[in-house]
Motif scaffolding. Structure first.
Motif, PDB file in Angstrom:
ATOM      1  N   PRO A 102       0.825  -1.215   0.000  1.00 48.72           N
ATOM      2  CA  PRO A 102       0.000   0.000   0.000  1.00 48.72           C
ATOM      3  C   PRO A 102       0.861   1.268   0.000  1.00 48.72           C
ATOM      4  N   GLY A 103       0.421   2.256  -0.766  1.00 50.97           N
ATOM      5  CA  GLY A 103       1.190   3.475  -0.968  1.00 50.97           C
ATOM      6  C   GLY A 103       1.591   4.186   0.308  1.00 50.97           C
ATOM      7  N   ALA A 104       0.676   4.293   1.258  1.00 50.24           N
ATOM      8  CA  ALA A 104       0.989   4.977   2.517  1.00 50.24           C
ATOM      9  C   ALA A 104       2.090   4.247   3.276  1.00 50.24           C
ATOM     10  N   ASP A 105       2.109   2.925   3.200  1.00 51.26           N
ATOM     11  CA  ASP A 105       3.159   2.144   3.868  1.00 51.26           C
ATOM     12  C   ASP A 105       4.512   2.367   3.193  1.00 51.26           C
ATOM     13  N   VAL A 106       4.500   2.442   1.859  1.00 51.32           N
ATOM     14  CA  VAL A 106       5.744   2.724   1.124  1.00 51.32           C
ATOM     15  C   VAL A 106       6.264   4.105   1.510  1.00 51.32           C
ATOM     16  N   PHE A 107       5.361   5.087   1.492  1.00 48.81           N
ATOM     17  CA  PHE A 107       5.778   6.452   1.821  1.00 48.81           C
ATOM     18  C   PHE A 107       6.346   6.520   3.235  1.00 48.81           C
ATOM     19  N   LYS A 108       5.714   5.841   4.187  1.00 51.34           N
ATOM     20  CA  LYS A 108       6.207   5.843   5.563  1.00 51.34           C
ATOM     21  C   LYS A 108       7.607   5.241   5.645  1.00 51.34           C
ATOM     22  N   ALA A 109       7.823   4.129   4.944  1.00 47.57           N
ATOM     23  CA  ALA A 109       9.149   3.495   4.959  1.00 47.57           C
ATOM     24  C   ALA A 109      10.200   4.427   4.360  1.00 47.57           C
ATOM     25  N   LEU A 110       9.882   5.041   3.239  1.00 41.42           N
ATOM     26  CA  LEU A 110      10.830   5.978   2.621  1.00 41.42           C
ATOM     27  C   LEU A 110      11.107   7.147   3.563  1.00 41.42           C
ATOM     28  N   HIS A 111      10.062   7.640   4.198  1.00 45.62           N
ATOM     29  CA  HIS A 111      10.212   8.761   5.133  1.00 45.62           C
ATOM     30  C   HIS A 111      11.027   8.350   6.357  1.00 45.62           C
ATOM     31  N   ASP A 112      10.914   7.102   6.787  1.00 48.21           N
ATOM     32  CA  ASP A 112      11.743   6.606   7.893  1.00 48.21           C
ATOM     33  C   ASP A 112      13.219   6.601   7.512  1.00 48.21           C
ATOM     34  N   TRP A 113      13.510   6.308   6.246  1.00 45.16           N
ATOM     35  CA  TRP A 113      14.900   6.269   5.773  1.00 45.16           C
ATOM     36  C   TRP A 113      15.434   7.661   5.463  1.00 45.16           C
ATOM     37  N   ASP A 114      14.554   8.590   5.143  1.00 51.11           N
ATOM     38  CA  ASP A 114      14.945   9.977   4.843  1.00 51.11           C
ATOM     39  C   ASP A 114      13.801  10.872   5.298  1.00 51.11           C
ATOM     40  N   ASP A 115      13.950  11.454   6.472  1.00 47.94           N
ATOM     41  CA  ASP A 115      12.834  12.199   7.052  1.00 47.94           C
ATOM     42  C   ASP A 115      12.773  13.664   6.625  1.00 47.94           C
ATOM     43  N   ALA A 116      13.508  14.038   5.586  1.00 48.12           N
ATOM     44  CA  ALA A 116      13.493  15.432   5.132  1.00 48.12           C
ATOM     45  C   ALA A 116      13.313  15.528   3.614  1.00 48.12           C
ATOM     46  N   PRO A 117      12.236  14.935   3.074  1.00 50.06           N
ATOM     47  CA  PRO A 117      12.051  15.033   1.623  1.00 50.06           C
ATOM     48  C   PRO A 117      11.632  16.445   1.213  1.00 50.06           C
ATOM     49  N   LEU A 118      11.934  16.782  -0.002  1.00 47.27           N
ATOM     50  CA  LEU A 118      11.455  18.017  -0.608  1.00 47.27           C
ATOM     51  C   LEU A 118      10.131  17.705  -1.275  1.00 47.27           C
ATOM     52  N   ASP A 119       9.086  18.449  -0.932  1.00 46.31           N
ATOM     53  CA  ASP A 119       7.771  18.211  -1.513  1.00 46.31           C
ATOM     54  C   ASP A 119       7.459  19.308  -2.517  1.00 46.31           C
ATOM     55  N   ARG A 120       7.153  18.900  -3.756  1.00 43.61           N
ATOM     56  CA  ARG A 120       6.807  19.825  -4.832  1.00 43.61           C
ATOM     57  C   ARG A 120       5.664  19.244  -5.648  1.00 43.61           C
ATOM     58  N   THR A 121       4.567  19.945  -5.693  1.00 46.23           N
ATOM     59  CA  THR A 121       3.404  19.593  -6.526  1.00 46.23           C
ATOM     60  C   THR A 121       3.078  18.104  -6.521  1.00 46.23           C
ATOM     61  N   GLY A 122       2.978  17.546  -5.334  1.00 48.56           N
ATOM     62  CA  GLY A 122       2.584  16.147  -5.213  1.00 48.56           C
ATOM     63  C   GLY A 122       3.713  15.148  -5.359  1.00 48.56           C
ATOM     64  N   THR A 123       4.917  15.620  -5.604  1.00 51.58           N
ATOM     65  CA  THR A 123       6.079  14.742  -5.715  1.00 51.58           C
ATOM     66  C   THR A 123       6.979  14.972  -4.511  1.00 51.58           C
ATOM     67  N   SER A 124       7.475  13.896  -3.933  1.00 46.38           N
ATOM     68  CA  SER A 124       8.415  13.974  -2.815  1.00 46.38           C
ATOM     69  C   SER A 124       9.771  13.494  -3.295  1.00 46.38           C
ATOM     70  N   VAL A 125      10.788  14.337  -3.095  1.00 44.85           N
ATOM     71  CA  VAL A 125      12.155  14.009  -3.506  1.00 44.85           C
ATOM     72  C   VAL A 125      12.944  13.667  -2.245  1.00 44.85           C
ATOM     73  N   PHE A 126      13.405  12.427  -2.181  1.00 48.40           N
ATOM     74  CA  PHE A 126      14.184  11.932  -1.054  1.00 48.40           C
ATOM     75  C   PHE A 126      15.659  11.954  -1.447  1.00 48.40           C
ATOM     76  N   PHE A 127      16.354  13.019  -1.058  1.00 45.23           N
ATOM     77  CA  PHE A 127      17.747  13.203  -1.470  1.00 45.23           C
ATOM     78  C   PHE A 127      18.683  12.141  -0.901  1.00 45.23           C
ATOM     79  N   LYS A 128      18.444  11.702   0.328  1.00 48.00           N
ATOM     80  CA  LYS A 128      19.312  10.675   0.914  1.00 48.00           C
ATOM     81  C   LYS A 128      19.193   9.347   0.164  1.00 48.00           C
ATOM     82  N   LEU A 129      18.050   9.144  -0.477  1.00 46.88           N
ATOM     83  CA  LEU A 129      17.767   7.875  -1.155  1.00 46.88           C
ATOM     84  C   LEU A 129      17.980   7.938  -2.662  1.00 46.88           C
ATOM     85  N   GLY A 130      18.051   9.140  -3.219  1.00 45.31           N
ATOM     86  CA  GLY A 130      18.163   9.268  -4.673  1.00 45.31           C
ATOM     87  C   GLY A 130      16.875   8.891  -5.380  1.00 45.31           C
ATOM     88  N   LEU A 131      15.727   9.171  -4.727  1.00 46.89           N
ATOM     89  CA  LEU A 131      14.418   8.797  -5.271  1.00 46.89           C
ATOM     90  C   LEU A 131      13.446   9.969  -5.236  1.00 46.89           C
TER      91      LEU A 131
END
Length: 140
Positions: free
Chosen positions: A86-115
């Motif tokens: 489920p998408g919310a679970d994926v987002f939570k896991a990514l956020h756990d690995w990089d808790d400072a994503p850049l959010d732009r127009t519905g897209t989250s950029v996780f710099f620590k992860l390169g995603l």
């Protein structure tokens, strides 16, 4: 490619950042479409049947970004199957690995992860997308 395992700032499976267009074509064959950017010195090639989009530099830097859509099989990051959980679970896991994503127009950029991810908070499979990118691509 049967598996699409993302390695931060390296690539996806056998696709490695910096590869030339010819090297990629040897692996995947010719794309279904190709379009040069009007605003940047890059072009995007699509393999539409499998939902793969690759962005190449037009200045000799090779492969810059790998876009993945839900119709691709077995897209993984750190063992997490991105389009099968489920998408919310994926987002939570990514956020756990990089808790400072850049959010732009519905897209989250996780710099620590390169995603960069889109559509995971809405959990609408038709709107989900993941992009792995070369180091420095989103820094500005």
């Amino acid at each position: 490619m049967q598996e699409h395992i993302i390695t931060s700032y390296v690539g996806v499976g056998p696709l490695k950042f910096g590869m030339t267009r010819d090297e990629v074509h040897q692996l995947l064959g010719k794309p279904q479409s190709s379009k040069k950017s009007r605003f940047f010195e890059e072009s995007r090639e699509c393999w539409g049947d499998n939902g793969l989009q690759l962005t190449f530099s037009e200045t000799g830097d090779g492969l810059l970004e790998i876009g993945l859509c839900p119709n691709l099989a077995n897209v993984q990051f750190n063992g997490l199957k991105l389009f099968e959980v489920p998408g919310a679970d994926v987002f939570k896991a990514l956020h756990d690995w990089d808790d400072a994503p850049l959010d732009r127009t519905g897209t989250s950029v996780f710099f620590k992860l390169g995603l960069a991810v889109h559509g995971f908070l809405d959990d609408d499979d038709s709107d989900k997308a993941v992009a792995a990118f070369v180091k420095g691509r989103w820094d500005e």
